[in-house]
Design a protein around this motif. Structure first.
Motif, PDB file in Angstrom:
ATOM      1  N   PRO A   1      11.121   8.791   0.949  1.00 58.14           N
ATOM      2  CA  PRO A   1       9.979   8.102   0.348  1.00 58.14           C
ATOM      3  C   PRO A   1      10.109   8.061  -1.170  1.00 58.14           C
ATOM      4  O   PRO A   1      10.400   9.074  -1.809  1.00 58.14           O
ATOM      5  CB  PRO A   1       8.779   8.954   0.792  1.00 58.14           C
ATOM      6  CG  PRO A   1       9.348  10.295   1.130  1.00 58.14           C
ATOM      7  CD  PRO A   1      10.729  10.034   1.645  1.00 58.14           C
ATOM      8  N   ALA A   2       9.922   6.864  -1.739  1.00 56.47           N
ATOM      9  CA  ALA A   2      10.055   6.715  -3.192  1.00 56.47           C
ATOM     10  C   ALA A   2       8.886   7.349  -3.930  1.00 56.47           C
ATOM     11  O   ALA A   2       9.023   7.763  -5.084  1.00 56.47           O
ATOM     12  CB  ALA A   2      10.166   5.228  -3.555  1.00 56.47           C
TER      13      ALA A   2
ATOM     14  N   LYS B   1       0.819  -1.212   0.000  1.00 54.50           N
ATOM     15  CA  LYS B   1       0.000   0.000   0.000  1.00 54.50           C
ATOM     16  C   LYS B   1       0.851   1.261   0.000  1.00 54.50           C
ATOM     17  O   LYS B   1       0.515   2.253  -0.631  1.00 54.50           O
ATOM     18  CB  LYS B   1      -0.924   0.006   1.219  1.00 54.50           C
ATOM     19  CG  LYS B   1      -1.893  -1.161   1.250  1.00 54.50           C
ATOM     20  CD  LYS B   1      -2.835  -1.152   0.056  1.00 54.50           C
ATOM     21  CE  LYS B   1      -3.832  -2.306   0.124  1.00 54.50           C
ATOM     22  NZ  LYS B   1      -4.743  -2.302  -1.055  1.00 54.50           N
ATOM     23  N   GLU B   2       1.968   1.245   0.733  1.00 50.79           N
ATOM     24  CA  GLU B   2       2.882   2.380   0.778  1.00 50.79           C
ATOM     25  C   GLU B   2       4.259   1.890   0.399  1.00 50.79           C
ATOM     26  O   GLU B   2       4.793   0.975   1.036  1.00 50.79           O
ATOM     27  CB  GLU B   2       2.908   3.005   2.178  1.00 50.79           C
ATOM     28  CG  GLU B   2       1.601   3.633   2.585  1.00 50.79           C
ATOM     29  CD  GLU B   2       1.686   4.305   3.932  1.00 50.79           C
ATOM     30  OE1 GLU B   2       2.790   4.331   4.498  1.00 50.79           O
ATOM     31  OE2 GLU B   2       0.652   4.807   4.402  1.00 50.79           O
TER      32      GLU B   2
ATOM     33  N   SER C   1      17.269  18.469   0.332  1.00 55.69           N
ATOM     34  CA  SER C   1      18.037  18.503  -0.911  1.00 55.69           C
ATOM     35  C   SER C   1      17.257  17.911  -2.075  1.00 55.69           C
ATOM     36  O   SER C   1      17.649  18.100  -3.232  1.00 55.69           O
ATOM     37  CB  SER C   1      19.355  17.742  -0.729  1.00 55.69           C
ATOM     38  OG  SER C   1      19.104  16.363  -0.484  1.00 55.69           O
ATOM     39  N   CYS C   2      16.160  17.189  -1.774  1.00 56.16           N
ATOM     40  CA  CYS C   2      15.350  16.556  -2.824  1.00 56.16           C
ATOM     41  C   CYS C   2      13.934  17.115  -2.890  1.00 56.16           C
ATOM     42  O   CYS C   2      13.329  17.136  -3.958  1.00 56.16           O
ATOM     43  CB  CYS C   2      15.282  15.044  -2.595  1.00 56.16           C
ATOM     44  SG  CYS C   2      16.874  14.208  -2.560  1.00 56.16           S
ATOM     45  N   PHE C   3      13.394  17.535  -1.760  1.00 53.34           N
ATOM     46  CA  PHE C   3      12.009  18.013  -1.700  1.00 53.34           C
ATOM     47  C   PHE C   3      11.956  19.399  -1.082  1.00 53.34           C
ATOM     48  O   PHE C   3      12.813  19.751  -0.272  1.00 53.34           O
ATOM     49  CB  PHE C   3      11.129  17.072  -0.860  1.00 53.34           C
ATOM     50  CG  PHE C   3      11.124  15.654  -1.330  1.00 53.34           C
ATOM     51  CD1 PHE C   3      10.426  15.283  -2.459  1.00 53.34           C
ATOM     52  CD2 PHE C   3      11.829  14.683  -0.637  1.00 53.34           C
ATOM     53  CE1 PHE C   3      10.418  13.971  -2.890  1.00 53.34           C
ATOM     54  CE2 PHE C   3      11.834  13.372  -1.054  1.00 53.34           C
ATOM     55  CZ  PHE C   3      11.128  13.014  -2.191  1.00 53.34           C
ATOM     56  N   ARG C   4      10.947  20.136  -1.477  1.00 50.88           N
ATOM     57  CA  ARG C   4      10.651  21.407  -0.825  1.00 50.88           C
ATOM     58  C   ARG C   4       9.681  21.119   0.305  1.00 50.88           C
ATOM     59  O   ARG C   4       8.503  20.815   0.075  1.00 50.88           O
ATOM     60  CB  ARG C   4      10.051  22.397  -1.812  1.00 50.88           C
ATOM     61  CG  ARG C   4       9.803  23.770  -1.187  1.00 50.88           C
ATOM     62  CD  ARG C   4       9.238  24.733  -2.195  1.00 50.88           C
ATOM     63  NE  ARG C   4       9.054  26.044  -1.618  1.00 50.88           N
ATOM     64  CZ  ARG C   4       8.543  27.091  -2.268  1.00 50.88           C
ATOM     65  NH1 ARG C   4       8.168  26.960  -3.531  1.00 50.88           N
ATOM     66  NH2 ARG C   4       8.426  28.253  -1.683  1.00 50.88           N
TER      67      ARG C   4
END
Length: 345
Positions: free
Chosen positions: A111-112, A102-103, A163-166
């Protein structure tokens, strides 16, 4: 690949890319180790259609025959989007013979899959900060110990994800609230008085603050260009002038206008990276953060700290005395002591 008819030169290139990859880990701020990966994890994407799933199975079967390797079904899982009907899920799952999750699991600690509710996907960062703070008794730590713990360990937790997400502003504010409560000694329902605003504590030490990082400021991107992008892509090779359409598409309007206003040299020049704000010419995230703070203060017309004041605060932190003495002097000079006068304010 050779059995499938690929040229030996091409096979050599692929093998070289696989064998030449190494990794290092940062231990106390220094890269250590020379880790050579020995296994690969693959993510295969396709639309939720039976014919596409059958095509993937066919390709994997050819790979097994050509390489002599076999897919480990016990460690293979499938992930569906929310829009896939239940009947179609069951049909595809029975065709592949692998369990559904599910996740999706995390990859390299992140998180992918991040959906529209980014707050829910990244809320684990807040949980990690909370867990780290709960592992320490604030009564056993001096103000200096708290400062080191919060700056070196706690505020470093969101750095990799940022560094990957805001990060959502609300998430950053919740993390800062946890940090602020720990600094003031507040635990559980017991309320403590905050003798200094968090906004003031995030200022540099030479500007009457304590140098804590303002997470909300560090989540603001300037463009969506890749890190390896060079200046050449911003210039039209035919006209020798700015590539206006490219700049307008990848930068915010104020930044794009500023870039297009810069003059260009009429003769070709080598494309190298130079950061004019540093004497070394190298870009640093720390200096960018200070620059953002200065820009915000200018926009809000805040009081600018003079050079005399900066020397005064800098000399306080250079005093050869225990950290608790320096913090007491800072509290006294910044009017942050728990006095009746400050309580009335």
């Amino acid at each position: 690949m050779e059995k499938m008819g690929f040229h030996s030169r091409w096979v050599g290139w692929v093998v070289e890319c696989i064998r030449s990859v190494t990794y290092s880990m940062l231990i106390n701020g220094e890269p250590k180790g020379d880790i050579v990966p020995t296994r690969d994890d693959s993510l295969l994407f396709c639309r939720a259609r039976v014919e596409e799933v059958e095509k993937i199975q066919e390709l994997l079967g050819k790979y097994e025959l050509a390489s002599g390797q076999k897919i480990n079904s016990s460690r293979t899982t499938i992930f569906f989007s929310k829009n896939v009907p239940t009947t179609l899920k069951e049909l595809i799952q029975n065709s592949l013979g692998v369990p559904e999750i599910k996740e999706y699991e995390k990859y390299l600690g992140l998180p992918a899959v991040v959906g529209r509710n980014k707050r829910a996907s990244l809320n684990y960062i807040k949980d990690r900060v909370w867990g780290k703070l709960q592992g320490w008794k604030e009564k056993l730590l001096s103000q200096t110990g708290k400062e080191v713990l919060l700056k070196v360990m706690v505020q470093a937790i969101p750095t990799f994800a940022m560094s990957c997400f805001r990060l959502p502003v609300g998430l950053c504010q919740d993390i800062e609230m946890l940090i602020c409560k720990f600094w003031c000694g507040q635990r559980g329902e017991r309320r403590k008085i905050h003798w200094k605003k968090w906004e003031m504590m995030c200022k540099p030490k030479v500007e009457k603050g304590l140098g804590f990082k303002d997470l909300c400021r560090t989540t603001t991107p300037h463009s969506n260009l890749a890190l390896e992008t060079t200046m050449a892509v911003l210039i039209n090779p035919v006209s020798g002038w700015w590539n206006i359409h490219f700049i307008d598409r990848h930068f915010y309007p104020p930044d794009a206008k500023l870039i297009k206003s810069l003059p260009l040299c009429s003769t070709p020049q080598p494309d190298i990276l130079i950061w004019p704000k540093e004497k070394s010419g190298n870009y640093s995230v720390n200096f960018r953060y200070k620059l953002l703070c200065e820009w915000q203060n200018e926009e809000l017309n805040r009081h600018q700290v003079s050079d005399v004041e900066k020397r005064f605060w800098n000399n306080i932190w250079k005093i050869k005395a225990p950290g608790k003495i320096k913090h007491f002097i800072w509290k006294a000079c910044s009017n942050s002591l728990p006095t009746k006068e400050n309580l009335i304010k």
